[in-house]
Scaffold this motif. Sequence first.
Motif: not given
Length: 353
Positions: A190-194
Amino acid sequence: MSTTQAGDAVGDGEAGAVLGDDEEIDAATVRVYQLRVTHPTDLVSQLAARAGLDREQVSQAEKKLSQLGLLQRSPSGGWVAISPESAAEALLAPLERDILQQRIAMAATREQLHALSGDYLEARSMRSAKSSIEVVEGIENVRAVIDDLGRTCTTSLDSMQPGGGVTDAAVRAAAPLDMELLSRGITMRSLFQHSARRHRNTVQYVERLTTAGGSVRSTGTLPSRMLIYDRDCVVLPLDPLDTAAGAAIVRDPSVLSFLCQVFEQCWEDGRDFVEPDVAAPDTEPVGVEREVLLLMATGRTNDDIALRLGVSQRSVSRTVAQLMARLGATNRFQAGVRAAELGWLTVQDPAEA
């Protein structure tokens, strides 16, 4: 059926009441029942005297007992007490027949629905044909498709979730599905923004994912919301600003390959989600601070930086002020020069990050 649905001919001993969950036969009714067993021909006044009750209490008790089938009128007058077993058999037999009929109907319906399994699988295989891009409109239809893809997922699920965090409703909807996938050994990235690191619900959600075996990273920017199932199906929103509008289900090999490459590039650029955003005062900035510094160096305004990183303008202003203080700069130009001298603007090799 409640006790208010008793038979019309209560006086004739027709049973028609079933006790509700919150109802019970009180002590007065039990006493009247016992006395009617031993004194079936007593008048109400006589029974009241024996029971130590008034006439109204006896009449109400007899009415309830009649509704339950425990008392029946005698042809010669008075009441005949019926055993609880016989009363239960007479009272509940119609309900048991109804339940049996409902179970038969349920079994028939289940059999008919299961008979459609072959048609469903055939249709699904056609929908999954290569060189296809399917449009699904409406949030409920999208959820149904995602649920189906999750149940049939066999190897991996990669996801991009841009923005500042996951809503409570999204967490409640996604968490059970994610836990089920991970329990089946599905590889999940899973990729999120900082900026999501400062969203409490998202942090808690990420902790659950990582504890269950998922991998989570964050990066400065993400191009779109995206779900990749088994690397052979991608779900994209029709409208990035309104995910409830619908989704595109992509299976075309060329488009699918490109979207998988986009995800891999973003994944390589990302950092572990739990990595701190702000470095110590005397070290090179990382995470959000580095993203802000690089964008500052290109002449971006605070508003531009906030928009690109998906964070608030206030957060960007605070980060810019901290960077300038660390660099001993009074303006952005000086900050850029000082950062370049320190080598903070060089492109990092992902392997060395």
